[in-house]
Write a protein that holds these residues in place. Structure first.
Motif, PDB file in Angstrom:
ATOM      1  N   TYR A  23      34.398  54.072  86.484  1.00 24.92           N
ATOM      2  CA  TYR A  23      35.153  54.516  85.129  1.00 24.92           C
ATOM      3  C   TYR A  23      35.001  54.252  83.329  1.00 24.92           C
ATOM      4  O   TYR A  23      34.795  55.181  83.101  1.00 24.92           O
ATOM      5  CB  TYR A  23      36.268  54.254  84.862  1.00 24.92           C
ATOM      6  N   SER A  24      34.316  52.871  83.576  1.00 26.89           N
ATOM      7  CA  SER A  24      34.445  52.530  81.443  1.00 26.89           C
ATOM      8  C   SER A  24      32.976  52.609  81.851  1.00 26.89           C
ATOM      9  O   SER A  24      32.153  52.780  80.979  1.00 26.89           O
ATOM     10  CB  SER A  24      35.167  51.276  82.030  1.00 26.89           C
ATOM     11  N   GLY A  25      32.125  51.982  83.374  1.00 23.70           N
ATOM     12  CA  GLY A  25      30.798  51.955  83.112  1.00 23.70           C
ATOM     13  C   GLY A  25      30.175  50.181  82.568  1.00 23.70           C
ATOM     14  O   GLY A  25      29.408  50.069  82.235  1.00 23.70           O
ATOM     15  N   ALA A  43      33.376  39.426  89.322  1.00 24.70           N
ATOM     16  CA  ALA A  43      32.785  40.822  88.412  1.00 24.70           C
ATOM     17  C   ALA A  43      34.425  41.917  88.453  1.00 24.70           C
ATOM     18  O   ALA A  43      35.203  41.490  88.744  1.00 24.70           O
ATOM     19  CB  ALA A  43      31.813  41.282  89.393  1.00 24.70           C
ATOM     20  N   ASN A  44      34.152  42.410  86.841  1.00 21.64           N
ATOM     21  CA  ASN A  44      35.827  43.473  86.766  1.00 21.64           C
ATOM     22  C   ASN A  44      35.359  44.273  88.414  1.00 21.64           C
ATOM     23  O   ASN A  44      34.091  45.100  89.122  1.00 21.64           O
ATOM     24  CB  ASN A  44      35.748  44.562  85.363  1.00 21.64           C
ATOM     25  N   VAL A  45      36.860  44.541  88.491  1.00 22.59           N
ATOM     26  CA  VAL A  45      37.156  45.696  89.938  1.00 22.59           C
ATOM     27  C   VAL A  45      38.261  46.778  88.961  1.00 22.59           C
ATOM     28  O   VAL A  45      39.206  46.440  89.429  1.00 22.59           O
ATOM     29  CB  VAL A  45      37.945  44.850  91.225  1.00 22.59           C
ATOM     30  N   LEU A  52      45.340  49.004  86.717  1.00 21.43           N
ATOM     31  CA  LEU A  52      45.237  48.677  87.307  1.00 21.43           C
ATOM     32  C   LEU A  52      44.101  47.484  87.472  1.00 21.43           C
ATOM     33  O   LEU A  52      43.630  46.459  88.085  1.00 21.43           O
ATOM     34  CB  LEU A  52      45.525  48.648  88.787  1.00 21.43           C
ATOM     35  N   THR A  53      42.935  48.233  86.995  1.00 18.82           N
ATOM     36  CA  THR A  53      41.535  47.410  86.495  1.00 18.82           C
ATOM     37  C   THR A  53      41.671  45.438  86.177  1.00 18.82           C
ATOM     38  O   THR A  53      42.623  44.780  85.835  1.00 18.82           O
ATOM     39  CB  THR A  53      40.973  47.807  84.984  1.00 18.82           C
ATOM     40  N   LEU A  54      41.266  44.975  87.359  1.00 14.37           N
ATOM     41  CA  LEU A  54      41.274  43.628  87.283  1.00 14.37           C
ATOM     42  C   LEU A  54      39.674  43.293  86.288  1.00 14.37           C
ATOM     43  O   LEU A  54      38.591  43.496  87.085  1.00 14.37           O
ATOM     44  CB  LEU A  54      40.591  42.989  88.764  1.00 14.37           C
ATOM     45  N   ALA A  56      36.585  40.339  85.417  1.00 16.33           N
ATOM     46  CA  ALA A  56      35.258  39.615  85.997  1.00 16.33           C
ATOM     47  C   ALA A  56      36.468  37.963  85.884  1.00 16.33           C
ATOM     48  O   ALA A  56      36.459  37.604  86.491  1.00 16.33           O
ATOM     49  CB  ALA A  56      34.643  39.604  84.719  1.00 16.33           C
ATOM     50  N   GLU A  57      36.637  37.653  85.342  1.00  9.45           N
ATOM     51  CA  GLU A  57      37.425  36.495  84.511  1.00  9.45           C
ATOM     52  C   GLU A  57      38.806  36.089  86.246  1.00  9.45           C
ATOM     53  O   GLU A  57      39.004  34.933  86.551  1.00  9.45           O
ATOM     54  CB  GLU A  57      37.950  35.948  83.581  1.00  9.45           C
ATOM     55  N   THR A  58      39.144  37.674  85.776  1.00  5.95           N
ATOM     56  CA  THR A  58      41.032  36.776  86.818  1.00  5.95           C
ATOM     57  C   THR A  58      40.560  37.646  87.976  1.00  5.95           C
ATOM     58  O   THR A  58      40.916  36.531  88.900  1.00  5.95           O
ATOM     59  CB  THR A  58      41.684  38.209  86.559  1.00  5.95           C
ATOM     60  N   SER A  93      33.598  38.545  74.775  1.00  5.78           N
ATOM     61  CA  SER A  93      34.733  37.648  74.584  1.00  5.78           C
ATOM     62  C   SER A  93      36.275  37.482  75.585  1.00  5.78           C
ATOM     63  O   SER A  93      36.312  39.518  76.346  1.00  5.78           O
ATOM     64  CB  SER A  93      35.145  36.894  73.747  1.00  5.78           C
ATOM     65  N   PRO A  94      36.639  37.017  76.142  1.00  2.00           N
ATOM     66  CA  PRO A  94      37.766  37.017  77.504  1.00  2.00           C
ATOM     67  C   PRO A  94      39.272  37.828  76.975  1.00  2.00           C
ATOM     68  O   PRO A  94      39.105  37.353  75.502  1.00  2.00           O
ATOM     69  CB  PRO A  94      38.076  36.010  78.788  1.00  2.00           C
ATOM     70  N   CYS A  95      39.418  38.780  77.223  1.00  2.00           N
ATOM     71  CA  CYS A  95      40.156  39.413  76.871  1.00  2.00           C
ATOM     72  C   CYS A  95      41.807  38.520  77.260  1.00  2.00           C
ATOM     73  O   CYS A  95      41.310  37.756  77.388  1.00  2.00           O
ATOM     74  CB  CYS A  95      40.996  41.181  77.476  1.00  2.00           C
ATOM     75  N   GLY A  96      42.611  39.399  76.065  1.00  2.00           N
ATOM     76  CA  GLY A  96      43.986  38.255  76.383  1.00  2.00           C
ATOM     77  C   GLY A  96      44.280  37.839  77.989  1.00  2.00           C
ATOM     78  O   GLY A  96      45.105  36.518  77.824  1.00  2.00           O
ATOM     79  N   ARG A  97      44.643  38.440  78.237  1.00  2.00           N
ATOM     80  CA  ARG A  97      45.417  38.523  79.381  1.00  2.00           C
ATOM     81  C   ARG A  97      44.193  37.208  80.224  1.00  2.00           C
ATOM     82  O   ARG A  97      44.598  36.388  80.785  1.00  2.00           O
ATOM     83  CB  ARG A  97      44.855  40.082  80.986  1.00  2.00           C
ATOM     84  N   CYS A  98      42.695  37.395  80.339  1.00  2.00           N
ATOM     85  CA  CYS A  98      42.242  36.649  80.812  1.00  2.00           C
ATOM     86  C   CYS A  98      42.405  35.184  80.403  1.00  2.00           C
ATOM     87  O   CYS A  98      41.915  34.221  81.329  1.00  2.00           O
ATOM     88  CB  CYS A  98      40.647  36.904  80.867  1.00  2.00           C
ATOM     89  N   ARG A  99      42.482  34.929  78.964  1.00  2.00           N
ATOM     90  CA  ARG A  99      42.778  33.728  78.611  1.00  2.00           C
ATOM     91  C   ARG A  99      43.683  32.675  79.240  1.00  2.00           C
ATOM     92  O   ARG A  99      43.508  31.904  79.358  1.00  2.00           O
ATOM     93  CB  ARG A  99      42.357  33.829  77.074  1.00  2.00           C
TER      94      ARG A  99
END
Ligand code: THU
Length: 142
Positions: A23-25, A43-45, A52-54, A56-58, A93-99
């Protein structure tokens, strides 16, 4: 198994190859490096229900903890970009949730990992505590 700065970045790049991001590519890879030399990647899913995207860090943290692994998290490499152009743009850099998700692992192992935000011209190196100051974590719940 052992890692260094370059191999951790290479592991994140390899992980980004496996991203599911129709979706985002935008393909992201993350590699967690531990004091015992082990590396866990993710990796991002994405999902047709976009929110609902996950990240990569998560995904990497989910793999780690659900596999029963713990450890001293020393470094995290994150790289991203459009398919075929991963790592050629600005540092990711990691998004807020991933931090916050990374902080869980850091606090469990009692470390303040270096986050390697990989870009084309520079790798931004910053402590997780600088990305997420005064973090809420497991210690708050005891
Ligand atoms: N993404 C990550 O995997 N990690 C981040 O820290 C930031 C964003 C992903 C989510 C989505 O699949 C794509 O990048 C575009 O936002």
């Amino acid at each position: 198994m052992s890692w260094d700065r370059d191999s951790l970045i290479a592991a994140a790049l390899a992980a980004a190859d496996k991203a599911y991001a129709p979706y985002s590519g935008f393909h992201v890879g993350a590699a967690l490096g531990f004091a015992d030399g082990s590396v866990v990647t993710g990796a991002n899913v994405e999902n047709a229900s976009y929110g609902l995207t996950l990240c990569a860090e998560t995904v990497a943290v989910g793999k780690l903890l659900s596999d029963g692994q713990r450890g001293k998290l020393e470094a995290v490499a994150v790289v991203g970009g459009k398919a075929g152009a991963v790592g050629v743009g600005a540092p990711v850099s990691p998004c807020g949730r991933c931090r916050q998700v990374l902080n869980e692992v850091a606090q469990l192992g009692g470390t303040d990992p270096i986050v390697l935000c990989v870009g084309a011209d520079a790798v931004l190196e910053v402590r997780l505590s600088a990305l997420l100051p005064h973090a809420f974590g497991p210690a708050n719940l005891v």
